[in-house]
Structure formats: structure tokens, C-alpha cells
Design a protein around this motif. Structure first.
Motif, PDB file in Angstrom:
ATOM      1  N   ARG A   1      -6.529   0.205  -2.853  1.00  0.00           N
ATOM      2  CA  ARG A   1      -7.297   1.411  -3.200  1.00  0.00           C
ATOM      3  C   ARG A   1      -8.112   1.898  -2.006  1.00  0.00           C
ATOM      4  NH1 ARG A   1      -9.305  -0.036  -7.609  1.00  0.00           N
ATOM      5  NH2 ARG A   1      -8.048   1.285  -8.955  1.00  0.00           N
TER       6      ARG A   1
ATOM      7  N   ALA B   1      -2.866   0.945  -6.336  1.00  0.00           N
ATOM      8  CA  ALA B   1      -3.814  -0.126  -6.673  1.00  0.00           C
ATOM      9  C   ALA B   1      -3.699  -0.521  -8.142  1.00  0.00           C
ATOM     10  CB  ALA B   1      -5.241   0.320  -6.350  1.00  0.00           C
ATOM     11  N   GLU B   2      -3.621   0.464  -9.012  1.00  0.00           N
ATOM     12  CA  GLU B   2      -3.508   0.168 -10.441  1.00  0.00           C
ATOM     13  C   GLU B   2      -2.170  -0.485 -10.775  1.00  0.00           C
ATOM     14  OE1 GLU B   2      -5.934   0.285 -12.777  1.00  0.00           O
ATOM     15  OE2 GLU B   2      -7.102   0.629 -10.972  1.00  0.00           O
TER      16      GLU B   2
ATOM     17  N   HIS C   1      -4.930   5.165  -5.394  1.00  0.00           N
ATOM     18  CA  HIS C   1      -5.365   4.741  -6.730  1.00  0.00           C
ATOM     19  C   HIS C   1      -4.174   4.278  -7.575  1.00  0.00           C
ATOM     20  CE1 HIS C   1      -7.652   4.575 -10.446  1.00  0.00           C
ATOM     21  NE2 HIS C   1      -6.689   5.284 -11.003  1.00  0.00           N
TER      22      HIS C   1
ATOM     23  N   SER D   1      -5.608  -5.265  -5.211  1.00  0.00           N
ATOM     24  CA  SER D   1      -5.789  -3.927  -5.771  1.00  0.00           C
ATOM     25  C   SER D   1      -6.930  -3.187  -5.063  1.00  0.00           C
ATOM     26  CB  SER D   1      -6.071  -4.034  -7.270  1.00  0.00           C
ATOM     27  OG  SER D   1      -6.316  -2.769  -7.819  1.00  0.00           O
ATOM     28  N   ARG D   2      -8.041  -3.879  -4.855  1.00  0.00           N
ATOM     29  CA  ARG D   2      -9.193  -3.261  -4.173  1.00  0.00           C
ATOM     30  C   ARG D   2      -8.838  -2.849  -2.748  1.00  0.00           C
ATOM     31  NH1 ARG D   2     -12.749  -4.787  -0.541  1.00  0.00           N
ATOM     32  NH2 ARG D   2     -12.149  -6.976  -0.581  1.00  0.00           N
TER      33      ARG D   2
ATOM     34  N   HIS E   1       0.815  -1.224   0.000  1.00  0.00           N
ATOM     35  CA  HIS E   1       0.000   0.000   0.000  1.00  0.00           C
ATOM     36  C   HIS E   1       0.848   1.273   0.000  1.00  0.00           C
ATOM     37  CE1 HIS E   1       0.887   0.409   4.290  1.00  0.00           C
ATOM     38  NE2 HIS E   1       0.415   1.640   4.173  1.00  0.00           N
TER      39      HIS E   1
ATOM     40  N   GLY F   1     -11.897   5.789   0.501  1.00  0.00           N
ATOM     41  CA  GLY F   1     -11.473   5.033  -0.673  1.00  0.00           C
ATOM     42  C   GLY F   1     -12.461   3.962  -1.074  1.00  0.00           C
TER      43      GLY F   1
END
Length: 150
Positions: free
Chosen positions: A96, A80-81, A77, A92-93, A61, A102
Motif C-alpha cells: 500500500r 495491498a488488499e 490499495h 500488505s502495508r 506490488h 501512500g
């Protein structure tokens, strides 16, 4: 930026060493992103030993500030991407959603946020990044196989 290999991810995580970021919240202070990532992952390993995806989300993270320096609102974001194709949709979720606002918070996100907060100030030996290489490689291999089936 999309990470294509565990080696690229490891390089980015190593680059977090010595990268400092102001810690939000009432405690303030500065946080070394490398130690923060290791501590967050270690705390999640203690509380949810079977949930490798949650632990890895805690580990990765913190890469957002390196991907988008100076753009606080985009850190979650971007991180995550960057990890989506390598580590999968759930990681990823979680990455994010690790910041409040978020997304809707389920039990996993609440636990990640709690560990992330605690990991800013916890003063314990969280091990070394190399300890996570095998977990990352297994997760990336599993995710690539799942992606090949879709």
C-alpha cells in the motif's frame, strides 16, 4: 479481489507478463510489469537478504494495474488488499505504501520505493517467477497459522 492461494497469486503475477504500463517520473518510457516485479524483488533480495516480507512486497506490488485497469490512484490499495489475507499485514502495508503519498515512510518503505524506481530501468537478469514460489508458499503457510491463532 482477495487472493486465496499462492497459485492464484502466481497466476496473477504470470499475467503481468506482457502487461505494459507507462513509467512515471523523468525517465518516462514503458515498463513490463512482470520484469519490473522480478527486478524489484531481486534488488530487495540483494540489499536486504534476510527480509523475505520486503522482498515479496517488491514482487507483488505490481499486480494493482491488473486488478483495477485504468484506475492509477487505486493500484496500490487494490494490490495491498488482494494480498493481505494470504501474505500478511506487513506485506500488505508495504504494498500500500510503495507509492509516495501512500502513508508515512519508514526505512522499509523508502527501500521498497528505491528498489521499485530502480527496477523500472535496471537491465539485469532477475531470474524467473518460479524461483519465488517456495518463499510465497512458506509465507502464506506462516500467515495462515498466525491467523488461526488470532
Amino acid at each position: 479481489m482477495e487472493l486465496r492461494s499462492v497459485e492464484e497469486l502466481m497466476d496473477l503475477l504470470y499475467a503481468c507478463r506482457g502487461a505494459w504500463r507507462a513509467s512515471p517520473g523523468p525517465r518516462g518510457g514503458r515498463v513490463d510489469l512482470h520484469q519490473h516485479a522480478l527486478r524489484t524483488a531481486a534488488l530487495l533480495r540483494r540489499s536486504r537478504p534476510a527480509d523475505k516480507e520486503l522482498q515479496v512486497a517488491g514482487l507483488v506490488h505490481a499486480i494493482g494495474p491488473l486488478l483495477r485497469p485504468g484506475d492509477e490512484s487505486a493500484h496500490a490499495h487494490c494490490a495491498a488488499e488482494a494480498v493481505r489475507s494470504l501474505l500478511g499485514e506487513r506485506v500488505s502495508r508495504l504494498v500500500r505504501g510503495h507509492v509516495p503519498g501512500g502513508g508515512p515512510a519508514d526505512d522499509d518503505l523508502l527501500r521498497l520505493r528505491q528498489a521499485e524506481e530502480e527496477g523500472r530501468t535496471a537491465g539485469f537478469d532477475a531470474g524467473v517467477l518460479e524461483d519465488w514460489r517456495t518463499v510465497l508458499e512458506l509465507m502464506a503457510a506462516r500467515n495462515s497459522r498466525l491467523g488461526a491463532v488470532d
